[in-house]
Design a protein around this motif. Structure first.
Motif, PDB file in Angstrom:
ATOM      1  N   ALA A  25       0.834  -1.207   0.000  1.00 36.34           N
ATOM      2  CA  ALA A  25       0.000   0.000   0.000  1.00 36.34           C
ATOM      3  C   ALA A  25       0.867   1.254   0.000  1.00 36.34           C
ATOM      4  O   ALA A  25       0.566   2.245  -0.689  1.00 36.34           O
ATOM      5  N   ARG A  26       1.965   1.223   0.762  1.00 33.50           N
ATOM      6  CA  ARG A  26       2.869   2.378   0.784  1.00 33.50           C
ATOM      7  C   ARG A  26       3.503   2.597  -0.581  1.00 33.50           C
ATOM      8  O   ARG A  26       3.697   3.738  -1.022  1.00 33.50           O
ATOM      9  N   GLU A  27       3.849   1.505  -1.263  1.00 30.62           N
ATOM     10  CA  GLU A  27       4.428   1.617  -2.609  1.00 30.62           C
ATOM     11  C   GLU A  27       3.415   2.185  -3.601  1.00 30.62           C
ATOM     12  O   GLU A  27       3.751   2.999  -4.460  1.00 30.62           O
ATOM     13  N   LYS A  28       2.160   1.778  -3.465  1.00 33.36           N
ATOM     14  CA  LYS A  28       1.123   2.188  -4.417  1.00 33.36           C
ATOM     15  C   LYS A  28       0.658   3.625  -4.189  1.00 33.36           C
ATOM     16  O   LYS A  28       0.495   4.395  -5.136  1.00 33.36           O
TER      17      LYS A  28
ATOM     18  N   VAL B 197      -9.613  11.153   8.847  1.00 34.33           N
ATOM     19  CA  VAL B 197      -9.471  10.942   7.401  1.00 34.33           C
ATOM     20  C   VAL B 197      -9.602   9.450   7.104  1.00 34.33           C
ATOM     21  O   VAL B 197      -8.723   8.665   7.463  1.00 34.33           O
ATOM     22  N   PRO B 198     -10.704   9.024   6.475  1.00 33.22           N
ATOM     23  CA  PRO B 198     -10.882   7.599   6.195  1.00 33.22           C
ATOM     24  C   PRO B 198     -10.133   7.178   4.935  1.00 33.22           C
ATOM     25  O   PRO B 198      -9.945   7.985   4.015  1.00 33.22           O
ATOM     26  N   PRO B 199      -9.710   5.923   4.848  1.00 36.61           N
ATOM     27  CA  PRO B 199      -9.215   5.410   3.576  1.00 36.61           C
ATOM     28  C   PRO B 199     -10.382   5.306   2.597  1.00 36.61           C
ATOM     29  O   PRO B 199     -11.548   5.323   3.006  1.00 36.61           O
ATOM     30  N   PRO B 200     -10.100   5.233   1.297  1.00 34.10           N
ATOM     31  CA  PRO B 200     -11.196   5.169   0.313  1.00 34.10           C
ATOM     32  C   PRO B 200     -12.165   4.031   0.624  1.00 34.10           C
ATOM     33  O   PRO B 200     -11.762   2.880   0.786  1.00 34.10           O
ATOM     34  N   GLY B 201     -13.438   4.369   0.763  1.00 34.89           N
ATOM     35  CA  GLY B 201     -14.463   3.362   1.010  1.00 34.89           C
ATOM     36  C   GLY B 201     -14.499   2.826   2.418  1.00 34.89           C
ATOM     37  O   GLY B 201     -15.244   1.883   2.707  1.00 34.89           O
TER      38      GLY B 201
ATOM     39  N   GLN C 242       0.669   9.231   2.416  1.00 34.83           N
ATOM     40  CA  GLN C 242      -0.773   9.059   2.297  1.00 34.83           C
ATOM     41  C   GLN C 242      -1.268   7.895   3.154  1.00 34.83           C
ATOM     42  O   GLN C 242      -2.285   8.004   3.851  1.00 34.83           O
ATOM     43  N   VAL C 243      -0.552   6.786   3.129  1.00 36.08           N
ATOM     44  CA  VAL C 243      -0.955   5.629   3.941  1.00 36.08           C
ATOM     45  C   VAL C 243      -0.867   5.973   5.424  1.00 36.08           C
ATOM     46  O   VAL C 243      -1.733   5.574   6.221  1.00 36.08           O
TER      47      VAL C 243
END
Length: 206
Positions: free
Chosen positions: A102-105, A120-124, A110-111
């Protein structure tokens, strides 16, 4: 009258071991997780604690932790209430993803924001603030009244659902609770006053 509330995070799960975002997915405990759950029961037994009722989430890693713990205490048939209000924070689109991947992507910053910000929620998914918005009303309406009435209550749940509870119990700020690490299978013993405030706290981590 003793007003006892014990909180315990589930033992290590298969997805904890694989460093995956778990959320509402339902992996089982690892062998280490089983041992942590039994050890938690042993610590409570050493304190000669027994319970009148147990609460847990709708997820099997918390339910199994509780069952193993209660076996160690000699209370395998204790009244147990399961509710998804106590589920882990929902990680949305991150669920099932390896945290390093996830950190790479998405980038490390952001992660970090998704994992360690309060609102701040993660997407979805859910932020910790959103998790608290479902955990705390349930605690105040279902769990706290039983503690106040003198029942000894244990709650087996998850890192973030328990953080939401601890934030409220201990009067912590969003910044303070985000720094709070909860060990797997490490009970926290609260004794409460008649108004629900903390009279004493004992953290049974190693």
């Amino acid at each position: 009258m003793e007003r006892l509330l014990v909180l315990v995070r589930h033992g290590q799960s298969e997805w904890n071991l694989k460093n995956l975002f778990t959320g509402w997915k339902d992996p089982d405990l690892t062998e280490r997780g089983v041992a942590e759950a039994r050890a938690a029961g042993g610590k409570l037994k050493d304190l000669k604690l027994t319970f009148d009722v147990a609460y847990t989430s709708a997820l099997s890693r918390a339910q199994r932790t509780l069952a193993l713990l209660l076996e160690e205490l000699g209370q395998p048939d204790l009244e147990t209430i399961r509710d998804e209000a106590l589920n882990e924070r929902d990680y949305g689109d991150l669920t099932g993803m390896n945290k390093d991947e996830a950190r790479e992507k998405f980038g490390e910053e952001q992660v970090h924001v998704w994992r360690r910000s309060f609102d701040v929620p993660p997407p979805g998914g859910e932020s910790l603030e959103m998790t608290a918005e479902r955990v705390l009303p349930y605690y105040r309406s279902e769990i706290l009244p039983r503690v106040i009435a003198g029942e000894r209550v244990i709650v087996a749940a998850h890192g973030n659902s328990l953080r939401a509870l601890i934030m409220d119990l201990e009067g912590l700020s969003p910044e303070e609770i985000l720094k709070r690490e909860l060990g797997t299978g490490a009970p926290i013993v609260y004794r409460l006053s008649d108004d629900g405030s903390i009279a004493s706290v004992q953290d049974l981590k190693d």
